[in-house]
Design a protein around this motif. Structure first.
Motif, PDB file in Angstrom:
ATOM      1  N   ASP A 272       0.839  -1.195   0.000  1.00 24.62           N
ATOM      2  CA  ASP A 272       0.000   0.000   0.000  1.00 24.62           C
ATOM      3  C   ASP A 272       0.880   1.254   0.000  1.00 24.62           C
ATOM      4  O   ASP A 272       1.025   1.939   1.002  1.00 24.62           O
ATOM      5  CB  ASP A 272      -0.919  -0.017   1.214  1.00 24.62           C
ATOM      6  CG  ASP A 272      -2.062   0.956   1.068  1.00 24.62           C
ATOM      7  OD1 ASP A 272      -2.295   1.426  -0.062  1.00 24.62           O
ATOM      8  OD2 ASP A 272      -2.719   1.250   2.073  1.00 24.62           O
ATOM      9  N   GLN A 280       9.811   1.130  -1.003  1.00 22.50           N
ATOM     10  CA  GLN A 280       9.015   0.013  -0.488  1.00 22.50           C
ATOM     11  C   GLN A 280       8.820  -1.064  -1.554  1.00 22.50           C
ATOM     12  O   GLN A 280       8.953  -2.255  -1.296  1.00 22.50           O
ATOM     13  CB  GLN A 280       7.664   0.532   0.033  1.00 22.50           C
ATOM     14  CG  GLN A 280       6.685  -0.533   0.486  1.00 22.50           C
ATOM     15  CD  GLN A 280       7.135  -1.294   1.725  1.00 22.50           C
ATOM     16  OE1 GLN A 280       8.216  -1.021   2.270  1.00 22.50           O
ATOM     17  NE2 GLN A 280       6.346  -2.250   2.163  1.00 22.50           N
TER      18      GLN A 280
ATOM     19  N   GLU B  43      -2.556  -1.976   5.853  1.00 25.74           N
ATOM     20  CA  GLU B  43      -1.540  -2.185   4.819  1.00 25.74           C
ATOM     21  C   GLU B  43      -0.675  -0.938   4.624  1.00 25.74           C
ATOM     22  O   GLU B  43       0.520  -1.027   4.401  1.00 25.74           O
ATOM     23  CB  GLU B  43      -2.198  -2.561   3.487  1.00 25.74           C
ATOM     24  CG  GLU B  43      -2.595  -4.024   3.386  1.00 25.74           C
ATOM     25  CD  GLU B  43      -1.410  -4.946   3.291  1.00 25.74           C
ATOM     26  OE1 GLU B  43      -0.300  -4.470   3.027  1.00 25.74           O
ATOM     27  OE2 GLU B  43      -1.595  -6.159   3.480  1.00 25.74           O
ATOM     28  N   ASN B  44      -1.299   0.262   4.682  1.00 27.07           N
ATOM     29  CA  ASN B  44      -0.508   1.479   4.460  1.00 27.07           C
ATOM     30  C   ASN B  44       0.517   1.682   5.572  1.00 27.07           C
ATOM     31  O   ASN B  44       1.602   2.201   5.345  1.00 27.07           O
ATOM     32  CB  ASN B  44      -1.413   2.700   4.293  1.00 27.07           C
ATOM     33  CG  ASN B  44      -2.303   2.934   5.489  1.00 27.07           C
ATOM     34  OD1 ASN B  44      -2.598   1.997   6.229  1.00 27.07           O
ATOM     35  ND2 ASN B  44      -2.720   4.160   5.692  1.00 27.07           N
ATOM     36  N   VAL B  46       1.988  -0.754   7.252  1.00 25.19           N
ATOM     37  CA  VAL B  46       3.060  -1.712   6.953  1.00 25.19           C
ATOM     38  C   VAL B  46       3.973  -1.132   5.876  1.00 25.19           C
ATOM     39  O   VAL B  46       5.198  -1.155   5.987  1.00 25.19           O
ATOM     40  CB  VAL B  46       2.476  -3.062   6.471  1.00 25.19           C
ATOM     41  CG1 VAL B  46       3.592  -4.020   6.101  1.00 25.19           C
ATOM     42  CG2 VAL B  46       1.601  -3.667   7.555  1.00 25.19           C
ATOM     43  N   ALA B  47       3.342  -0.564   4.832  1.00 25.59           N
ATOM     44  CA  ALA B  47       4.131  -0.035   3.720  1.00 25.59           C
ATOM     45  C   ALA B  47       4.963   1.166   4.167  1.00 25.59           C
ATOM     46  O   ALA B  47       6.118   1.320   3.784  1.00 25.59           O
ATOM     47  CB  ALA B  47       3.209   0.351   2.566  1.00 25.59           C
ATOM     48  N   MET B  48       4.365   2.017   4.985  1.00 26.49           N
ATOM     49  CA  MET B  48       5.055   3.238   5.398  1.00 26.49           C
ATOM     50  C   MET B  48       6.263   2.922   6.259  1.00 26.49           C
ATOM     51  O   MET B  48       7.320   3.494   6.121  1.00 26.49           O
ATOM     52  CB  MET B  48       4.091   4.119   6.181  1.00 26.49           C
ATOM     53  CG  MET B  48       4.147   5.553   5.748  1.00 26.49           C
ATOM     54  SD  MET B  48       2.544   6.348   5.950  1.00 26.49           S
ATOM     55  CE  MET B  48       2.107   5.993   7.625  1.00 26.49           C
ATOM     56  N   GLN B  50       7.757   0.228   6.279  1.00 27.12           N
ATOM     57  CA  GLN B  50       8.565  -0.778   5.601  1.00 27.12           C
ATOM     58  C   GLN B  50       8.856  -1.957   6.508  1.00 27.12           C
ATOM     59  O   GLN B  50       9.981  -2.421   6.644  1.00 27.12           O
ATOM     60  CB  GLN B  50       9.850  -0.157   5.058  1.00 27.12           C
ATOM     61  CG  GLN B  50       9.531   1.021   4.164  1.00 27.12           C
ATOM     62  CD  GLN B  50      10.701   1.448   3.304  1.00 27.12           C
ATOM     63  OE1 GLN B  50      11.717   0.789   3.258  1.00 27.12           O
ATOM     64  NE2 GLN B  50      10.539   2.537   2.602  1.00 27.12           N
ATOM     65  N   LEU B  51       7.797  -2.382   7.161  1.00 26.88           N
ATOM     66  CA  LEU B  51       7.924  -3.524   8.053  1.00 26.88           C
ATOM     67  C   LEU B  51       7.930  -4.800   7.238  1.00 26.88           C
ATOM     68  O   LEU B  51       7.587  -4.806   6.068  1.00 26.88           O
ATOM     69  CB  LEU B  51       6.728  -3.585   9.005  1.00 26.88           C
ATOM     70  CG  LEU B  51       6.571  -2.416   9.950  1.00 26.88           C
ATOM     71  CD1 LEU B  51       5.257  -2.541  10.691  1.00 26.88           C
ATOM     72  CD2 LEU B  51       7.729  -2.363  10.920  1.00 26.88           C
TER      73      LEU B  51
END
Lengths: 408, 123
Positions: A272, A280, B43-44, B46-48, B50-51
């Motif tokens: 996302d 990412q 989800e955002n 996680v993406a932010m 970068q997990l």
């Protein structure tokens, strides 16, 4: 626990089969030779809405560069596949796969009236419903429900994870979720659970308790079967260290040990990318492509690639233009993309009918309020897989879809 | 949002086995080794950050104090484990479960077994 106790509890060790509930006996009786050589499907879910335009990049189209001034991949870095499209450089390990003819790319896959909620759109992809239809079963779950020869037991569809996705949940049957054979075996095949199910007849009513016991017995028995069967094969290939690659390695082991499983499910999450998309996606694509490279090669080395089809999807693509910067300072630009619509699907396998790029690249001059228009309904892809790969009539599972696409 | 599907829909091998093993893991003070999927709406995050794709919930079930005395005090002193089990369960335990309860090494063990059974999942 003493070894003797362990053997007593183990489904496979008991000569008198006293622990095996009667209705599970066929587990053992199926001769391996009857089922080996069957075709396998591996589904890879990229969660979060992967940006397809920065995955398979339409570098030949100026509009792409105009609408994505800070996050477009420079032409010089793109791994070109044809005059229009190329791979994100972080997908470099896929080039080798692509060049072998083991990869196929379907552009513009989606559905009418797309939904931009992660939850809802994933639900639509997993259940294969219409946009305005709510189904409580997944498409692979309904495949299990169809009662075909290879979908009788939970382990006929395996998700490599701790929880089971809607995709694998049917009305009367469900797949099984496990991270690895040992972990599932440890939690299920305890002396206590073994004793609980010893006299199974008592519980096989159709009431709720009967259903719980049935599920428990199936899990117990499947865990034993999976652990025992996977002893047949040790991975002989080096995989990268990511959690995703580890899951693929587990799938490869399952596939190559001759497990009677037709469908495998794996997910990779974190797509996302509203913010800092380049970094990412690079991180996730590296995990994805390195994992796939090892997986495909291990299958090929063991002559299993021809029997394997991998399909990778995400719940939606992203808007064509990158999102607006947050605030006026260009240094604060979020450098990401927002939820969009149609997307690219990636397929892998040794028996792809149309290798390489399957259909036309997204038309960036013909957008629907800034979003790609879908050209291929994802349910037609599923239906084709059901018809041509899993050999079940797709009408039982996806009544309205056409299973006649020519990718396999 | 789809909401909760009713009836038996939530039961699959992994959800059932997790529920069956939680009591013994907590009551025996061991750790839960289980990773849940990312919530789609997270989800955002996680993406932010970068997990990695899943955050392993591999920690000790901390913050839980197990007070058996408190538990026993809820029942009359002369209650047997069978009576306590009958109280805790909403249905008649199977012959096997009964045997397991009767042959447990102590009362604590009997109760842990009781709440680790499919019977205990019914309400």
């Amino acid at each position: 626990m003493k070894r003797r106790d362990f053997l007593k509890q183990s489904v496979f060790a008991s000569a008198g089969s006293m622990l095996i509930p009667a209705f599970l006996k066929p587990f053992e009786l199926i001769a391996k030779s009857n089922l080996s050589g069957h075709k396998n499907l591996v589904i890879i879910q990229l969660s979060g809405g992967n940006d397809g335009l920065n995955t398979i990049v339409p570098y030949g189209n100026d509009v792409y560069y105009q609408l994505r001034n800070t996050i477009a991949i420079p032409q010089s870095e793109i791994i070109k596949l044809n005059a229009m499209q190329g791979l994100n450089p972080a997908l470099a390990p896929l080039k080798e796969i692509y060049d072998q003819g083991w990869m196929s790319i379907i552009n513009n896959v989606g559905y009418p009236n797309p939904n931009r909620s992660h939850f809802r759109s994933m639900d639509i992809w997993q259940s294969a419903s219409d946009s305005n239809q709510f189904l409580s079963t997944g498409w692979i779950g309904r495949y299990l429900d169809s009662n075909c020869q290879m979908c009788k037991y939970p382990y006929n569809a395996i998700e490599v994870d701790d929880t089971l996705s809607l995709t694998l949940k049917g009305d009367t049957k469900k797949g099984i979720a496990l991270q690895n054979p040992d972990k599932l075996f440890r939690t299920t095949n305890t002396p206590f659970f073994g004793k609980l199910i010893e006299h199974d007849k008592e519980h096989l009513d159709e009431d709720n308790l009967g259903y719980l016991y049935k599920t428990m017995i199936e899990t117990y028995s499947s865990a034993g079967y999976i652990k025992e069967t996977t002893k047949n094969y040790e991975n002989n290939f080096v995989y990268p260290e990511s959690a995703f690659a580890k899951k693929l390695k587990t799938v490869a082991r399952f596939l190559l040990s001759g497990l009677d499983t037709r469908v495998y499910y794996v997910s990779l999450s974190g797509f996302d990318t509203h913010v800092n998309q380049i970094a990412q996606q690079k991180k996730l694509f590296t995990q994805f492509s390195e994992g796939m490279n090892a997986f495909v090669k291990e299958l090929n080395n063991n002559k299993k690639l021809d029997d394997t089809l991998v399909i990778a999807f995400s719940e939606f693509g992203r808007r064509v233009a990158q999102n607006a910067s947050r605030g006026t300072d260009p240094q604060n630009a979020s450098r990401g993309t927002d939820h969009g619509t149609a997307n690219v699907m990636m397929l892998f396998g040794g028996q792809l009918k149309k290798q390489g790029i399957f259909n036309d690249a997204p038309d960036l001059n013909d957008l629907d309020a800034g979003d790609l228009k879908y050209k291929v309904d994802f349910r037609d892809v599923y239906a084709t897989v059901l018809n041509k790969w899993l050999n079940v009539d797709n009408k039982l599972i996806l009544p309205d879809a056409t299973g006649t696409m020519e990718f396999i | 949002v789809a909401g909760w599907a009713g009836g038996r829909n939530w039961i699959d091998s992994s959800s059932l086995m997790l529920r069956l093993t939680i009591p013994s893991q907590i009551l025996n003070d061991s750790s839960l080794n289980f990773s849940a999927k990312t919530d789609p709406d997270d989800e955002n995050i996680v993406a932010m950050k970068q997990l990695d794709d899943v955050v392993e919930a591999k920690k000790k079930a901390s913050g839980i104090e197990i007070n058996w005395d408190n538990f026993w005090s809820d029942f009359p002193k002369d209650y047997s484990v069978q009576q306590i089990a009958a109280f805790v369960l909403q249905c008649k335990p199977s012959t096997q479960l009964n045997q397991i309860i009767n042959s447990s090494v102590d009362k604590k063990n009997a109760i842990i077994k009781t709440v680790s059974s499919p019977e205990y999942q019914l309400c």
